[in-house]
Design a protein around this motif. Structure first.
Motif, mmCIF file in Angstrom:
data_model
loop_
_atom_site.group_PDB
_atom_site.id
_atom_site.type_symbol
_atom_site.label_atom_id
_atom_site.label_comp_id
_atom_site.label_asym_id
_atom_site.label_seq_id
_atom_site.Cartn_x
_atom_site.Cartn_y
_atom_site.Cartn_z
ATOM 1 N N ASP A 211 0.906 -1.139 -0.015
ATOM 2 C CA ASP A 211 -0.149 0.283 -0.149
ATOM 3 C C ASP A 211 0.963 1.407 0.011
ATOM 4 O OD1 ASP A 211 -2.800 1.091 0.618
ATOM 5 O OD2 ASP A 211 -1.456 2.130 2.017
ATOM 6 N N CYS B 101 -3.079 9.562 -5.605
ATOM 7 C CA CYS B 101 -4.074 8.860 -4.514
ATOM 8 C C CYS B 101 -4.631 9.762 -3.339
ATOM 9 C CB CYS B 101 -3.604 7.645 -3.922
ATOM 10 S SG CYS B 101 -3.014 6.226 -5.178
ATOM 11 N N THR C 212 -8.272 9.345 -2.996
ATOM 12 C CA THR C 212 -9.049 7.839 -2.718
ATOM 13 C C THR C 212 -8.681 7.574 -1.276
ATOM 14 O OG1 THR C 212 -8.362 7.297 -5.119
ATOM 15 C CG2 THR C 212 -8.908 5.581 -3.445
ATOM 16 N N ARG D 36 -3.809 1.020 -1.662
ATOM 17 C CA ARG D 36 -4.140 1.725 -2.777
ATOM 18 C C ARG D 36 -2.328 1.780 -3.622
ATOM 19 N NH1 ARG D 36 -5.186 7.105 0.325
ATOM 20 N NH2 ARG D 36 -3.992 5.719 1.811
ATOM 21 N N CYS E 81 -5.340 6.155 -9.340
ATOM 22 C CA CYS E 81 -5.219 5.238 -8.066
ATOM 23 C C CYS E 81 -5.919 4.089 -7.963
ATOM 24 C CB CYS E 81 -5.403 6.262 -6.905
ATOM 25 S SG CYS E 81 -5.003 5.430 -5.326
ATOM 26 N N GLN F 278 -7.246 0.898 -6.592
ATOM 27 C CA GLN F 278 -7.711 0.449 -4.867
ATOM 28 C C GLN F 278 -7.889 -1.086 -5.181
ATOM 29 O OE1 GLN F 278 -10.942 2.021 -2.463
ATOM 30 N NE2 GLN F 278 -9.199 2.410 -1.036
#
Length: 230
Positions: A56, A86, A89, A97, A123, A125
Motif C-alpha cells: 500500500d 491517490c 482515494t 492503494r 489510483c 484500489q
C-alpha cells in the motif's frame, strides 16, 4: 611473456564487450517498460508486474517507447508521487492503494498512423495481495496480450503490434527483443522490468563488464603467482 599474455587478455575482454554489446545497439524495439516509484523518481523494475506485489502506498509506472534494451528505456515523464496520485482515494480495510502512472510515449515512438494519448495517473484500489499487473488492469482496460502473454497494449494503445522491431534496425527481430513482460492480468510473461521481463534486448552492461573483469584479473593473478615463484 606473461605481460604479453595479460595484454592479450585485456584485448580479449574488450572484444567480448564489443561483441556482446553490438546486437543490442543494432536492434531497437517498440514496447512497454515497467518501473517502480522511488520517492519522486523511477527505478527499473526488477521483476514483471505479474509477480510483483506492491505494498500500500507504492507507485508503478509504465512507459511506451523505442529503445535497444532495458538499460536505455525511457522513464515515465510524470513524477512517481503517491500522495499526488491517490490523495482523493480514501484508504479501506482489506484493500491497498497503488499509484499507477501510464506514459504513452512520444509521437516519434508511436507506430505509424497512431497518436499517443496524453500521460495519465490513476489510483488503483485493489486486494491486499494483488500484483502490479492486477492494479494496472483495474484502471487501464482494455489491455491486450500476444500468444506469449506479453503485454502489448494499455488502454487500447497501441492498436496493433507487440514489441516489434522498428524500421531501419539492422538486425532481424528475434526472441531476444525487449519484452513488456507485463502480464498485467496475472499471467507470467517472464521476469524483469522491460515491463516485464525486460532486459531481454541484449546483455546487461554489468554482466559484460563482469566477464571482462574476470578475464583481466585472472590473467593478472597468474602473472603474480609466476613472479613470486621466480
Amino acid at each position: 611473456m606473461w605481460r604479453t599474455r595479460i595484454a592479450g587478455a585485456v584485448l580479449l575482454a574488450g572484444a567480448v564487450t564489443g561483441l556482446a554489446a553490438g546486437p543490442a545497439q543494432a536492434q531497437e524495439y517498440r514496447y512497454w517498460s515497467f518501473w517502480q516509484g522511488k520517492g519522486s523518481s523511477w527505478a527499473y523494475a526488477t521483476e514483471g508486474p505479474a509477480t510483483m506485489r506492491p505494498a500500500d502506498g507504492a507507485v508503478a509506472g509504465f512507459r511506451f517507447a523505442v529503445s535497444a534494451d532495458s538499460a536505455a528505456a525511457g522513464k515515465p515523464r510524470t513524477a512517481a508521487g503517491f500522495d499526488a496520485i491517490c490523495h482523493g482515494t480514501p484508504a479501506k480495510d482489506g484493500r491497498k492503494r497503488v499509484g499507477i502512472v501510464i506514459d504513452f510515449g512520444t509521437a516519434t515512438d508511436a507506430p505509424g498512423g497512431e497518436r499517443p494519448p496524453k500521460p495519465r495517473t490513476q489510483c488503483a484500489q485493489v486486494a491486499e495481495d494483488a500484483s502490479a499487473g492486477e492494479a494496472l488492469a483495474a484502471v487501464a482496460r482494455p489491455l491486450r496480450y500476444d500468444s506469449r502473454a506479453l503485454l502489448c497494449a494499455i488502454a487500447g494503445y497501441p492498436e496493433a503490434g507487440c514489441a516489434e522491431q522498428v524500421e531501419g534496425a539492422k538486425e532481424p527481430a528475434s526472441s531476444a527483443a525487449p519484452s513488456s513482460g507485463a502480464a498485467a492480468d496475472g499471467r507470467d510473461a517472464g521476469g524483469g522490468g522491460d515491463a516485464s521481463g525486460a532486459g531481454a534486448g541484449g546483455p546487461s552492461a554489468g554482466l559484460v563488464g563482469g566477464v571482462a573483469a574476470v578475464v583481466v584479473l585472472g590473467a593478472a593473478a597468474v602473472w603474480q603467482a609466476r613472479r613470486r615463484r621466480g
